[in-house]
Design a protein around this motif. Sequence first.
Motif, PDB file in Angstrom:
ATOM      1  N   ARG A  41       0.842  -1.215   0.000  1.00  0.00           N
ATOM      2  CA  ARG A  41       0.000   0.000   0.000  1.00  0.00           C
ATOM      3  C   ARG A  41       0.869   1.254   0.000  1.00  0.00           C
ATOM      4  NH1 ARG A  41      -4.198   2.547  -1.665  1.00  0.00           N
ATOM      5  NH2 ARG A  41      -5.085   4.000  -0.195  1.00  0.00           N
ATOM      6  N   ILE A  42       1.893   1.285   0.839  1.00  0.00           N
ATOM      7  CA  ILE A  42       2.793   2.443   0.896  1.00  0.00           C
ATOM      8  C   ILE A  42       3.518   2.606  -0.435  1.00  0.00           C
ATOM      9  CG2 ILE A  42       4.907   3.343   1.979  1.00  0.00           C
ATOM     10  CD1 ILE A  42       3.811   2.050   4.626  1.00  0.00           C
ATOM     11  N   ASN A  43       3.978   1.500  -1.006  1.00  0.00           N
ATOM     12  CA  ASN A  43       4.647   1.558  -2.310  1.00  0.00           C
ATOM     13  C   ASN A  43       3.721   2.120  -3.383  1.00  0.00           C
ATOM     14  OD1 ASN A  43       6.974   0.501  -1.222  1.00  0.00           O
ATOM     15  ND2 ASN A  43       6.616  -1.564  -1.971  1.00  0.00           N
ATOM     16  N   ALA A  44       2.456   1.699  -3.346  1.00  0.00           N
ATOM     17  CA  ALA A  44       1.494   2.215  -4.333  1.00  0.00           C
ATOM     18  C   ALA A  44       1.294   3.714  -4.147  1.00  0.00           C
ATOM     19  CB  ALA A  44       0.156   1.472  -4.198  1.00  0.00           C
ATOM     20  N   LEU A  45       1.220   4.161  -2.900  1.00  0.00           N
ATOM     21  CA  LEU A  45       1.047   5.592  -2.637  1.00  0.00           C
ATOM     22  C   LEU A  45       2.285   6.401  -3.037  1.00  0.00           C
ATOM     23  CD1 LEU A  45      -0.723   5.398   0.842  1.00  0.00           C
ATOM     24  CD2 LEU A  45      -1.758   6.113  -1.336  1.00  0.00           C
ATOM     25  N   MET A  46       3.458   5.803  -2.865  1.00  0.00           N
ATOM     26  CA  MET A  46       4.704   6.492  -3.199  1.00  0.00           C
ATOM     27  C   MET A  46       5.012   6.428  -4.698  1.00  0.00           C
ATOM     28  SD  MET A  46       5.797   7.692  -0.330  1.00  0.00           S
ATOM     29  CE  MET A  46       7.492   8.080  -0.574  1.00  0.00           C
ATOM     30  N   GLY A  47       4.427   5.471  -5.380  1.00  0.00           N
ATOM     31  CA  GLY A  47       4.655   5.353  -6.816  1.00  0.00           C
ATOM     32  C   GLY A  47       5.870   4.532  -7.181  1.00  0.00           C
ATOM     33  N   ASN A  48       6.565   3.977  -6.207  1.00  0.00           N
ATOM     34  CA  ASN A  48       7.676   3.057  -6.493  1.00  0.00           C
ATOM     35  C   ASN A  48       7.930   2.156  -5.282  1.00  0.00           C
ATOM     36  OD1 ASN A  48       9.369   4.474  -4.677  1.00  0.00           O
ATOM     37  ND2 ASN A  48      10.008   5.873  -6.283  1.00  0.00           N
ATOM     38  N   ASP A  49       8.790   1.183  -5.460  1.00  0.00           N
ATOM     39  CA  ASP A  49       9.051   0.202  -4.399  1.00  0.00           C
ATOM     40  C   ASP A  49      10.076   0.739  -3.397  1.00  0.00           C
ATOM     41  OD1 ASP A  49       7.262  -1.541  -5.474  1.00  0.00           O
ATOM     42  OD2 ASP A  49       8.757  -2.849  -6.401  1.00  0.00           O
ATOM     43  N   VAL A  50       9.602   1.493  -2.428  1.00  0.00           N
ATOM     44  CA  VAL A  50      10.498   1.983  -1.380  1.00  0.00           C
ATOM     45  C   VAL A  50      10.620   0.969  -0.245  1.00  0.00           C
ATOM     46  CG1 VAL A  50      10.155   4.436  -1.884  1.00  0.00           C
ATOM     47  CG2 VAL A  50       8.632   3.306  -0.279  1.00  0.00           C
ATOM     48  N   LEU A  51       9.620   0.126  -0.072  1.00  0.00           N
ATOM     49  CA  LEU A  51       9.641  -0.919   0.962  1.00  0.00           C
ATOM     50  C   LEU A  51       9.571  -2.280   0.288  1.00  0.00           C
ATOM     51  CD1 LEU A  51       7.110   0.713   3.452  1.00  0.00           C
ATOM     52  CD2 LEU A  51       9.599   0.742   3.589  1.00  0.00           C
ATOM     53  N   ILE A  52      10.595  -3.103   0.521  1.00  0.00           N
ATOM     54  CA  ILE A  52      10.640  -4.396  -0.163  1.00  0.00           C
ATOM     55  C   ILE A  52      10.900  -5.563   0.799  1.00  0.00           C
ATOM     56  CG2 ILE A  52      11.337  -3.417  -2.379  1.00  0.00           C
ATOM     57  CD1 ILE A  52      14.219  -4.476  -1.658  1.00  0.00           C
ATOM     58  N   ALA A  53      10.732  -5.351   2.083  1.00  0.00           N
ATOM     59  CA  ALA A  53      10.994  -6.435   3.042  1.00  0.00           C
ATOM     60  C   ALA A  53      10.157  -7.670   2.729  1.00  0.00           C
ATOM     61  CB  ALA A  53      10.752  -5.973   4.469  1.00  0.00           C
ATOM     62  N   HIS A  54       8.919  -7.483   2.303  1.00  0.00           N
ATOM     63  CA  HIS A  54       8.068  -8.631   1.994  1.00  0.00           C
ATOM     64  C   HIS A  54       8.648  -9.458   0.839  1.00  0.00           C
ATOM     65  CE1 HIS A  54       6.548  -5.581  -0.809  1.00  0.00           C
ATOM     66  NE2 HIS A  54       6.074  -6.569  -1.543  1.00  0.00           N
ATOM     67  N   ARG A  55       9.250  -8.799  -0.136  1.00  0.00           N
ATOM     68  CA  ARG A  55       9.869  -9.535  -1.243  1.00  0.00           C
ATOM     69  C   ARG A  55      11.146 -10.227  -0.791  1.00  0.00           C
ATOM     70  NH1 ARG A  55       9.928  -4.950  -5.469  1.00  0.00           N
ATOM     71  NH2 ARG A  55      11.964  -5.878  -5.871  1.00  0.00           N
ATOM     72  N   LEU A  56      11.913  -9.547   0.040  1.00  0.00           N
ATOM     73  CA  LEU A  56      13.136 -10.147   0.563  1.00  0.00           C
ATOM     74  C   LEU A  56      12.822 -11.364   1.436  1.00  0.00           C
ATOM     75  CD1 LEU A  56      15.094  -6.897   1.511  1.00  0.00           C
ATOM     76  CD2 LEU A  56      15.366  -8.307  -0.539  1.00  0.00           C
ATOM     77  N   GLU A  57      11.813 -11.237   2.296  1.00  0.00           N
ATOM     78  CA  GLU A  57      11.421 -12.360   3.151  1.00  0.00           C
ATOM     79  C   GLU A  57      10.950 -13.544   2.315  1.00  0.00           C
ATOM     80  OE1 GLU A  57       8.520 -10.521   5.687  1.00  0.00           O
ATOM     81  OE2 GLU A  57      10.023 -10.046   7.213  1.00  0.00           O
ATOM     82  N   ALA A  58      10.169 -13.284   1.277  1.00  0.00           N
ATOM     83  CA  ALA A  58       9.681 -14.364   0.414  1.00  0.00           C
ATOM     84  C   ALA A  58      10.839 -15.075  -0.282  1.00  0.00           C
ATOM     85  CB  ALA A  58       8.687 -13.823  -0.606  1.00  0.00           C
ATOM     86  N   ALA A  59      11.846 -14.310  -0.702  1.00  0.00           N
ATOM     87  CA  ALA A  59      13.001 -14.909  -1.373  1.00  0.00           C
ATOM     88  C   ALA A  59      13.931 -15.618  -0.385  1.00  0.00           C
ATOM     89  CB  ALA A  59      13.786 -13.828  -2.123  1.00  0.00           C
ATOM     90  N   TYR A  60      14.099 -15.027   0.786  1.00  0.00           N
ATOM     91  CA  TYR A  60      15.075 -15.532   1.758  1.00  0.00           C
ATOM     92  C   TYR A  60      14.535 -16.683   2.595  1.00  0.00           C
ATOM     93  CZ  TYR A  60      18.935 -15.154   5.118  1.00  0.00           C
ATOM     94  OH  TYR A  60      20.032 -15.395   5.899  1.00  0.00           O
TER      95      TYR A  60
END
Length: 158
Positions: A41-60
């Motif tokens: 949601r924050i990334n959508a509001l900011m217009g880019n991927d400023v928060l990526i912990a969820h992607r890192l956790e999914a990969a790691y």
Amino acid sequence: DVAPAATVVVPFLVPFAFLETGYLFYYTIFARRYSERLERRINALMGNDVLIAHRLEAAYFYPPDAPKIAALSAGHPLGMVTVSTMGYTIGAGLLWGAGFLGILERTGSGALPYAVAIGAMAWTAAIAGYLVWTFLARHDEARLVCELDRWEESKRLS
């Protein structure tokens, strides 16, 4: 021979430790799912991927949608979390078995009633069965994801 009676509690204590560990991991799933939605949601509001912990956790760690029993993930079966959990499970199983043998020795000698051995097996089966069912069925996680979807939809409409 140091504390032979202590073995009697082990087959009751090990499943309890699994239940507690399952609860802690269960809460981790909740936290990860919720933070993922907040980040998106924050990334959508900011217009880019400023928060990526969820992607890192999914990969790691493991993909969040992959089938799992606590931290045993089918999505990342050779990952550290899965392998460590398997190691703990095997170690706990050996400890449980040693404790159960201690119970059987005592029931065979008449020092304990057979109900203790039956109770240990029933307690273990009930907890193990519940944990496997809860994590594979994912009823609570599905309700959480449904609420998160509803929240996201309400934000899109407003």
